[in-house]
Motif scaffolding. Structure first.
Motif, PDB file in Angstrom:
ATOM      1  N   ILE A  11       0.871  -1.187   0.000  1.00  0.00           N
ATOM      2  CA  ILE A  11       0.000   0.000   0.000  1.00  0.00           C
ATOM      3  C   ILE A  11       0.902   1.229   0.000  1.00  0.00           C
ATOM      4  CG2 ILE A  11      -1.961  -1.084   1.193  1.00  0.00           C
ATOM      5  CD1 ILE A  11      -0.940   0.226   3.790  1.00  0.00           C
ATOM      6  N   LEU A  12       0.301   2.388  -0.152  1.00  0.00           N
ATOM      7  CA  LEU A  12       1.092   3.619  -0.156  1.00  0.00           C
ATOM      8  C   LEU A  12       1.609   3.939   1.245  1.00  0.00           C
ATOM      9  CD1 LEU A  12       1.995   6.375  -1.515  1.00  0.00           C
ATOM     10  CD2 LEU A  12      -0.189   7.278  -0.711  1.00  0.00           C
ATOM     11  N   HIS A  13       2.918   4.091   1.352  1.00  0.00           N
ATOM     12  CA  HIS A  13       3.525   4.645   2.564  1.00  0.00           C
ATOM     13  C   HIS A  13       4.271   5.911   2.157  1.00  0.00           C
ATOM     14  CE1 HIS A  13       2.663   1.382   5.343  1.00  0.00           C
ATOM     15  NE2 HIS A  13       3.147   0.483   4.500  1.00  0.00           N
ATOM     16  N   ASN A  14       4.667   6.713   3.110  1.00  0.00           N
ATOM     17  CA  ASN A  14       5.459   7.914   2.817  1.00  0.00           C
ATOM     18  C   ASN A  14       6.562   8.073   3.846  1.00  0.00           C
ATOM     19  OD1 ASN A  14       5.321  10.751   1.168  1.00  0.00           O
ATOM     20  ND2 ASN A  14       6.121  11.022   3.224  1.00  0.00           N
ATOM     21  N   ILE A  15       7.763   7.738   3.412  1.00  0.00           N
ATOM     22  CA  ILE A  15       8.923   7.797   4.298  1.00  0.00           C
ATOM     23  C   ILE A  15       9.279   9.246   4.619  1.00  0.00           C
ATOM     24  CG2 ILE A  15      11.426   7.419   4.336  1.00  0.00           C
ATOM     25  CD1 ILE A  15       9.947   4.898   4.682  1.00  0.00           C
ATOM     26  N   THR A  20       9.385   8.226  10.124  1.00  0.00           N
ATOM     27  CA  THR A  20       7.931   8.155  10.269  1.00  0.00           C
ATOM     28  C   THR A  20       7.300   7.962   8.897  1.00  0.00           C
ATOM     29  OG1 THR A  20       7.599  10.529  10.000  1.00  0.00           O
ATOM     30  CG2 THR A  20       8.005   9.743  12.250  1.00  0.00           C
ATOM     31  N   CYS A  21       5.984   7.814   8.892  1.00  0.00           N
ATOM     32  CA  CYS A  21       5.240   7.703   7.642  1.00  0.00           C
ATOM     33  C   CYS A  21       4.138   8.744   7.681  1.00  0.00           C
ATOM     34  CB  CYS A  21       4.652   6.295   7.520  1.00  0.00           C
ATOM     35  SG  CYS A  21       3.451   6.166   6.173  1.00  0.00           S
ATOM     36  N   ASP A  22       4.066   9.569   6.650  1.00  0.00           N
ATOM     37  CA  ASP A  22       3.063  10.637   6.649  1.00  0.00           C
ATOM     38  C   ASP A  22       1.665  10.130   6.285  1.00  0.00           C
ATOM     39  OD1 ASP A  22       4.931  12.423   7.475  1.00  0.00           O
ATOM     40  OD2 ASP A  22       5.294  13.310   5.503  1.00  0.00           O
ATOM     41  N   VAL A  23       1.561   8.874   5.864  1.00  0.00           N
ATOM     42  CA  VAL A  23       0.233   8.315   5.569  1.00  0.00           C
ATOM     43  C   VAL A  23      -0.371   7.715   6.838  1.00  0.00           C
ATOM     44  CG1 VAL A  23      -1.052   6.651   4.156  1.00  0.00           C
ATOM     45  CG2 VAL A  23       0.921   7.856   3.174  1.00  0.00           C
ATOM     46  N   HIS A  24       0.497   7.066   7.634  1.00  0.00           N
ATOM     47  CA  HIS A  24       0.031   6.396   8.856  1.00  0.00           C
ATOM     48  C   HIS A  24       0.759   7.029  10.036  1.00  0.00           C
ATOM     49  CE1 HIS A  24      -0.142   3.498   5.426  1.00  0.00           C
ATOM     50  NE2 HIS A  24      -1.401   3.488   5.823  1.00  0.00           N
ATOM     51  N   SER A  25       0.065   7.935  10.713  1.00  0.00           N
ATOM     52  CA  SER A  25       0.703   8.818  11.695  1.00  0.00           C
ATOM     53  C   SER A  25       1.374   8.081  12.856  1.00  0.00           C
ATOM     54  CB  SER A  25      -0.337   9.786  12.249  1.00  0.00           C
ATOM     55  OG  SER A  25      -1.404   9.024  12.813  1.00  0.00           O
ATOM     56  N   TRP A  26       0.938   6.841  13.120  1.00  0.00           N
ATOM     57  CA  TRP A  26       1.499   6.102  14.266  1.00  0.00           C
ATOM     58  C   TRP A  26       2.814   5.409  13.931  1.00  0.00           C
ATOM     59  CZ3 TRP A  26      -2.764   4.741  11.372  1.00  0.00           C
ATOM     60  CH2 TRP A  26      -2.640   3.585  10.610  1.00  0.00           C
ATOM     61  N   MET A  27       3.126   5.311  12.669  1.00  0.00           N
ATOM     62  CA  MET A  27       4.322   4.549  12.282  1.00  0.00           C
ATOM     63  C   MET A  27       5.587   5.278  12.720  1.00  0.00           C
ATOM     64  SD  MET A  27       3.382   3.059   8.487  1.00  0.00           S
ATOM     65  CE  MET A  27       4.989   2.304   8.240  1.00  0.00           C
ATOM     66  N   LEU A  28       6.452   4.553  13.417  1.00  0.00           N
ATOM     67  CA  LEU A  28       7.686   5.154  13.927  1.00  0.00           C
ATOM     68  C   LEU A  28       8.787   4.101  13.990  1.00  0.00           C
ATOM     69  CD1 LEU A  28       9.260   7.435  15.439  1.00  0.00           C
ATOM     70  CD2 LEU A  28       8.229   6.595  17.545  1.00  0.00           C
TER      71      LEU A  28
HETATM   72 CU   LIG Z   1       2.681   4.110   6.140  1.00  0.00          CU
END
Ligand SMILES: [Cu+2]
Length: 233
Positions: free
Chosen positions: A124-128, A162-170
């Protein structure tokens, strides 16, 4: 064998004209020892659970933010242990961090300066988005069809990802100045292989608990165990 491989790497680096040419000679690995670092934390674990309302098929309905992960016997996971002030050549191995279940896996990777593969197992789309000072920061989309993005991190630094699509990703990419490091497992144990023998200082870094050091005597050809306590700042 190891020395030969490293010499080969150095030759390639020389041809490529990279900064490694100026690096000091490789520390004598034959005289090195293993340091087994056990990191302890007596405080409470800090893992937040958040409700997820997008991409739930891949991400699940809940996300866990792993601020402080404490395993059995008070072992602290996701800490980076290294030999402070050591000198040495890069490992020559390319590290990788995956985005799987809308989580960075593993939560912390450690590597020497060079390329890192950023994987997208989710499809799926992620944003590093990285936060750094010594290295240029990265902010780019990783579309669902892009399985791997390779990025360069040239300077030693602890880089937040982080990922700007999924704010919790760290996640964290620890770029270390030498190859004498390890990341603690769920029991709080990290192994530093081939550490230079003699009096050394082990430095432990954790994203929420900062840095702690402890002196250790590294015995050549043997495993030295050391326990390091981290406390809440
Ligand atoms: Cu993501």
């Amino acid at each position: 064998m190891m020395r030969k491989a490293l010499a080969g790497f150095a030759a390639v680096a020389l041809m490529a004209g990279t900064a490694w040419v100026a690096a000091p000679p490789f520390a004598d690995a034959q005289g090195g020892g293993t340091v087994e670092v056990e990191v302890k934390y007596s405080g409470a674990a800090d893992v937040q659970t958040l409700k997820v309302n997008k991409d739930t098929e891949q991400c699940g309905k809940e996300a866990k933010v792993e601020n402080i992960v404490v395993g059995g016997n008070k072992g602290l996971a996701n800490a980076v242990a290294s030999i402070a002030g050591a000198k040495g050549q890069p490992t020559g191995k390319k590290a990788a961090i995956d985005q799987k279940g809308c989580k960075f896996v593993p939560h912390v990777i450690a590597t020497t300066p060079g390329e890192v593969d950023i994987l997208n197992s989710d499809g799926i789309l992620h944003n590093i988005h990285t936060y750094s000072t010594a290295n240029p920061s990265i902010n780019k989309a990783q579309p669902k069809f892009k399985k791997t993005m390779t990025e360069k991190f040239e300077k030693p630094e602890f880089i937040k990802v982080t990922c700007d699509v999924h704010s919790w990703m760290l996640g964290w990419i620890a770029v270390m100045p030498h190859p004498y490091f390890g990341v603690t497992n769920e029991s709080g144990v990290a192994k530093i292989e081939n550490a230079p023998a003699g009096k050394q200082t082990v430095e432990v870094w954790h994203e929420k608990l900062g840095k702690v050091t402890k002196d250790v005597e590294v015995k050549p050809g043997a495993t030295t165990k050391v326990t390091v306590e981290m406390v809440k700042k």
